[in-house]
Design an enzyme around this catalytic site. Sequence first.
Site, short mmCIF file in Angstrom:
data_model
loop_
_atom_site.label_atom_id
_atom_site.label_comp_id
_atom_site.label_asym_id
_atom_site.label_seq_id
_atom_site.Cartn_x
_atom_site.Cartn_y
_atom_site.Cartn_z
N CYS A 154 -10.55 -3.20 -4.76
CA CYS A 154 -9.76 -4.17 -5.06
C CYS A 154 -10.55 -5.38 -5.49
O CYS A 154 -9.96 -5.85 -6.68
CB CYS A 154 -8.07 -4.77 -4.16
N CYS B 250 -3.79 0.52 -2.68
CA CYS B 250 -4.11 -0.65 -1.92
C CYS B 250 -2.77 -1.54 -2.35
O CYS B 250 -2.30 -1.62 -3.58
CB CYS B 250 -5.16 -0.95 -1.55
N GLU C 134 -3.10 -4.90 -3.34
CA GLU C 134 -3.35 -5.42 -4.14
C GLU C 134 -3.07 -4.99 -5.27
O GLU C 134 -3.41 -4.98 -7.05
CB GLU C 134 -4.70 -6.36 -3.94
N ASN D 185 1.09 -1.27 0.33
CA ASN D 185 0.64 0.21 -0.24
C ASN D 185 0.40 1.21 0.15
O ASN D 185 2.28 0.93 0.52
CB ASN D 185 -1.35 0.35 1.87
N ILE D 186 0.03 2.20 -0.47
CA ILE D 186 1.54 3.16 -1.28
C ILE D 186 0.44 4.42 -0.47
O ILE D 186 -0.73 4.36 -1.33
CB ILE D 186 1.81 3.86 -2.10
N GLU D 187 0.64 5.25 0.33
CA GLU D 187 -0.75 6.39 1.32
C GLU D 187 -0.04 7.72 0.81
O GLU D 187 0.58 7.87 0.04
CB GLU D 187 -0.79 6.29 2.26
N CYS E 3 -10.30 -4.44 0.12
CA CYS E 3 -11.31 -3.79 -0.07
C CYS E 3 -12.42 -3.84 -0.90
O CYS E 3 -11.72 -4.96 -2.39
CB CYS E 3 -10.94 -2.56 0.43
N1 THU Z 1 -5.12 -1.41 2.33
C1 THU Z 1 -4.96 -2.02 0.94
O1 THU Z 1 -3.64 -1.71 0.64
N2 THU Z 1 -6.18 -3.15 1.08
C2 THU Z 1 -6.63 -3.32 1.20
O2 THU Z 1 -7.35 -4.13 1.38
C3 THU Z 1 -7.72 -2.37 2.20
C4 THU Z 1 -6.48 -1.36 2.74
C5 THU Z 1 -4.40 -0.21 2.75
C6 THU Z 1 -4.12 1.59 1.83
C7 THU Z 1 -4.06 1.94 3.54
O3 THU Z 1 -3.43 2.70 2.79
C8 THU Z 1 -4.93 0.90 4.88
O4 THU Z 1 -4.65 0.01 4.25
C9 THU Z 1 -5.33 1.49 5.31
O5 THU Z 1 -6.80 1.50 4.94
#
Ligand code: THU
Length: 141
Positions: A97, A56, A58, A45-47, A94
């Site tokens: 994804c 996300c 995935e 995940n890259i915020e 999520c």
């Molecule tokens: N996140 C994912 O990488 N995959 C998911 O399917 C659900 C959420 C990440 C997004 C965000 O960076 C962190 O989890 C919290 O939501």
Amino acid sequence: MNKTAIEDLIERALQARDFSYSPYSDYRVGAALLTQEGSVYTGCNIENAAYTPTNCAERTAFFKAVSEGKRAFCAIAIAGGPAGAPIEQYAWPCGVCRQVMMEFCEPDAFEVIVAKSKNEYQVKKLSELLPNGFGPANLSV
Ligand code: THU
């Protein structure tokens, strides 16, 4: 998929999790996507400070693979949880994804593996996670 193949894919997801850029949520996710040719594309995940551009793990893995010409996939392993602690819950993908998986994967065949560790995991078909999903077949593509 057999047990060894599942465990190998989980290992790749756990390694990818080390690259998670998640300073806002401190929730670190790694994913490893297996192509039908046998290659693996990883993602984390890259915020983002503006929050909504966050990607996300995935989708990072899918977009890396598709951008390199891969469109046929067998399975994805996902491992996620709060930074600095053992993974105690499964990080189910999520809805966004799941929809991206629906674009490129056969719902009754594609396997989603969520893992707490190499030995503790669950496997579900995409069709179980996104029943009656809308996909390319609905548009006859
Ligand atoms: N996140 C994912 O990488 N995959 C998911 O399917 C659900 C959420 C990440 C997004 C965000 O960076 C962190 O989890 C919290 O939501």
